[in-house]
Design a protein around this motif. Structure first.
Motif, mmCIF file in Angstrom:
data_model
loop_
_atom_site.group_PDB
_atom_site.id
_atom_site.type_symbol
_atom_site.label_atom_id
_atom_site.label_comp_id
_atom_site.label_asym_id
_atom_site.label_seq_id
_atom_site.Cartn_x
_atom_site.Cartn_y
_atom_site.Cartn_z
ATOM 1 N N MET A 1 0.817 -1.204 0.000
ATOM 2 C CA MET A 1 0.000 0.000 0.000
ATOM 3 C C MET A 1 0.857 1.263 0.000
ATOM 4 O O MET A 1 0.477 2.275 -0.605
ATOM 5 N N GLU A 2 2.012 1.218 0.660
ATOM 6 C CA GLU A 2 2.921 2.372 0.622
ATOM 7 C C GLU A 2 3.424 2.599 -0.795
ATOM 8 O O GLU A 2 3.485 3.740 -1.266
ATOM 9 N N ARG A 3 3.787 1.508 -1.498
ATOM 10 C CA ARG A 3 4.270 1.638 -2.873
ATOM 11 C C ARG A 3 3.138 2.152 -3.781
ATOM 12 O O ARG A 3 3.358 3.040 -4.624
ATOM 13 N N ALA A 4 1.934 1.619 -3.603
ATOM 14 C CA ALA A 4 0.801 2.047 -4.422
ATOM 15 C C ALA A 4 0.473 3.511 -4.188
ATOM 16 O O ALA A 4 0.152 4.257 -5.130
ATOM 17 N N ALA A 5 0.543 3.962 -2.926
ATOM 18 C CA ALA A 5 0.261 5.368 -2.610
ATOM 19 C C ALA A 5 1.290 6.289 -3.251
ATOM 20 O O ALA A 5 0.948 7.376 -3.736
ATOM 21 N N THR A 6 2.527 5.858 -3.268
ATOM 22 C CA THR A 6 3.580 6.668 -3.903
ATOM 23 C C THR A 6 3.305 6.848 -5.386
ATOM 24 O O THR A 6 3.430 7.948 -5.937
ATOM 25 N N ILE A 7 2.924 5.746 -6.048
ATOM 26 C CA ILE A 7 2.603 5.811 -7.477
ATOM 27 C C ILE A 7 1.394 6.701 -7.713
ATOM 28 O O ILE A 7 1.392 7.561 -8.611
ATOM 29 N N SER A 8 0.352 6.528 -6.917
ATOM 30 C CA SER A 8 -0.860 7.331 -7.073
ATOM 31 C C SER A 8 -0.566 8.805 -6.858
ATOM 32 O O SER A 8 -1.039 9.663 -7.625
ATOM 33 N N ARG A 9 0.202 9.112 -5.816
ATOM 34 C CA ARG A 9 0.520 10.514 -5.519
ATOM 35 C C ARG A 9 1.268 11.159 -6.683
ATOM 36 O O ARG A 9 0.982 12.301 -7.068
ATOM 37 N N ARG A 10 2.208 10.422 -7.282
ATOM 38 C CA ARG A 10 2.978 10.962 -8.403
ATOM 39 C C ARG A 10 2.094 11.176 -9.632
ATOM 40 O O ARG A 10 2.186 12.214 -10.300
ATOM 41 N N ARG A 11 1.217 10.229 -9.927
ATOM 42 C CA ARG A 11 0.370 10.358 -11.104
ATOM 43 C C ARG A 11 -0.658 11.476 -10.923
ATOM 44 O O ARG A 11 -0.953 12.225 -11.863
ATOM 45 N N LEU A 12 -1.221 11.602 -9.718
ATOM 46 C CA LEU A 12 -2.200 12.663 -9.483
ATOM 47 C C LEU A 12 -1.544 14.041 -9.496
ATOM 48 O O LEU A 12 -2.169 15.020 -9.934
ATOM 49 N N ALA A 13 -0.328 14.135 -9.027
ATOM 50 C CA ALA A 13 0.364 15.427 -9.049
ATOM 51 C C ALA A 13 0.502 15.933 -10.481
ATOM 52 O O ALA A 13 0.487 17.150 -10.735
ATOM 53 N N GLY A 14 0.605 15.010 -11.435
ATOM 54 C CA GLY A 14 0.708 15.406 -12.832
ATOM 55 C C GLY A 14 -0.573 15.999 -13.389
ATOM 56 O O GLY A 14 -0.576 16.570 -14.490
ATOM 57 N N ARG A 15 -1.670 15.897 -12.637
ATOM 58 C CA ARG A 15 -2.940 16.460 -13.095
ATOM 59 C C ARG A 15 -3.165 17.897 -12.621
ATOM 60 O O ARG A 15 -4.139 18.535 -13.047
ATOM 61 N N ILE A 16 -2.301 18.377 -11.742
ATOM 62 C CA ILE A 16 -2.454 19.757 -11.280
ATOM 63 C C ILE A 16 -2.301 20.711 -12.469
ATOM 64 O O ILE A 16 -1.363 20.597 -13.259
#
Length: 428
Positions: free
Chosen positions: A351-366
């Motif tokens: 879950m820590e690895r998945a959260a890191t990936i999600s956080r990076r991909r969502l940051a690209g939507r800003i």
């Protein structure tokens, strides 16, 4: 009361539709109800416990309870703990449930079909609905007993499905969530039977289902899609925004050896290559999936393979479960079950690895501008979803100062912030 997955929710809607057509009313509380129907889940131990607790609560507060659903396929589990229930039926037993209601609470008058709207009774908000296209499953995954509870694949004819979808849209539905146990196998059991809708010819198959639903002009979201090769055919429709660029694919693991022990269909496919090809054709594609950690025999090396697979796949939305034995599942007989403390540690790392990936991909939507569908508004703040977000399982787009926006509206927003799983937007 409806427990479990969206497929069970659709079953509950069908039961309610029939009962409403016969003059029955839905009671707001147990205390004023004459009878309670509990639609159960029986997939994993935690779901069984939740179902048994719900039956107990209904019995204590109402006293007259009929039980249906997946756990009903094993009535001894229910009757052992709750012998006072009036009737137990298995899943998809719509007529048997209605018959049991008739026995315990006979209808007071003849039915009038105009008591029920054309789209039937639904338990979801007015602006989205689940569209179940098939029952059952032909797969033999070693950790699963769904085929034993719900039977083999039984697809609905495509003209029947498209007709229901059309009625839902006419009633105000703006998003259709397509579900089955194995949506991409749709139609294979009835040899892709032909049908006609709106004067055009279709076959009962996955790609024709997507093409037909695309004609309705609403969001179409595809769930429980196994990555068979023919799934590639739907990607051009997503790239053209005919259906949402979103696939819910239960990959379950990234290690080939674990997938073989799981007996997963299409486990030999090079899924990473498929994902790269899909994203090359449709860069906006959102992929969500679920995984199991701590499956019997899972070694540290196999778990490391899963993390490496996740890093390369960069899935947008990810859920994870710790393996739990299910009564009757073949996986129970596998050797080397993983200790609970090891499962917990692997779950946390995953879950820590998945959260890191999600956080990076969502940051690209800003900074991006997007169209969102509003689910609720409270205190001037709207909770909405983008094309990348299925209700209740994915993230949200929080809109502050959302004056004039109502639930069920589409809105245009600019994304101004992101966290691990959610976005914040401003109205444009």
């Amino acid at each position: 009361m409806s427990l479990g997955c969206p497929k069970a929710l659709v079953d509950s809607e069908r039961i309610l539709t029939q009962l409403r057509a016969e003059g029955y009313e839905v009671a707001p509380t147990y205390e004023v109800a004459d009878l309670v129907v509990v639609n159960t889940c029986g997939f994993i131990d935690a779901a069984i416990d939740e179902s048994l607790d719900a039956i107990g609560e209904a019995l204590s507060r109402c006293g007259r309870v009929i039980v249906t659903g997946c756990l009903g396929a094993r009535p001894e589990r229910i009757l052992e703990r709750h012998p006072r229930v009036l009737k137990v039926t298995g899943p998809q037993a719509y007529e048997e449930v209605v018959g049991a209601v008739h026995e315990q609470l006979p209808p007071r008058h003849d039915p009038f079909l105009d008591l029920v709207p054309p789209q039937g009774v639904r338990l979801t908000p007015r602006h989205y609905a689940y569209l179940k296209v098939a029952e059952g499953c032909n797969n033999k995954c070693s950790f699963c007993i769904i085929p034993a509870m719900r039977g083999r694949l039984a697809s609905r004819r495509i003209d029947d499905v498209l007709g229901e979808a059309e009625r839902l849209v006419a009633a105000g539905v703006k998003e259709l969530l397509v579900i089955a146990q194995d949506t991409s196998a749709y139609g294979s059991d009835i040899r892709y039977a032909p049908g006609s809708w709106r004067g055009a010819s279709y076959e009962t198959r996955f790609i024709d289902l997507a093409r037909g639903l695309a004609e309705l002009g609403v969001w179409v979201r595809l769930h429980y899609v196994y990555p068979y090769p023919h799934v590639d055919q739907v990607i051009p429709l997503m790239a053209a925004r005919r259906v949402l660029p979103y696939l819910d694919i239960p990959f379950q693991h990234g290690s080939p050896s674990v997938l073989r022990r799981m007996r997963r269909p299409a486990h030999a496919e090079d899924t990473l290559a498929r994902i790269r090809a899909w994203r090359a054709e449709c860069p906006e594609l959102t992929l969500r999936s679920t995984f199991i950690v701590g499956f019997p025999g899972e070694t540290e090396a196999e778990f490391a393979e899963l993390l490496s697979w996740l890093d390369e796949a960069e899935l947008d939305r990810v859920g994870c479960f710790k393996y739990s034995p299910v009564e009757g599942a073949a996986a129970n007989a596998l050797p080397e079950h993983v200790a609970p403390e090891v499962q917990e540690e692997r779950y946390a790392r995953f879950m820590e690895r998945a959260a890191t990936i999600s956080r990076r991909r969502l940051a690209g939507r800003i900074g991006q501008r997007m169209r969102v569908l509003v689910d609720s508004v409270e205190g001037g703040t709207a909770l909405a979803r983008s094309e990348a977000d299925a209700p209740q399982i994915d993230g949200i787009v929080r809109i502050e100062d959302a004056r004039g926006v109502r639930a069920g509206d589409f809105a245009r927003v600019r994304i101004v912030a992101a966290d691990d799983y959610d976005l914040t937007g401003r109205l444009e």
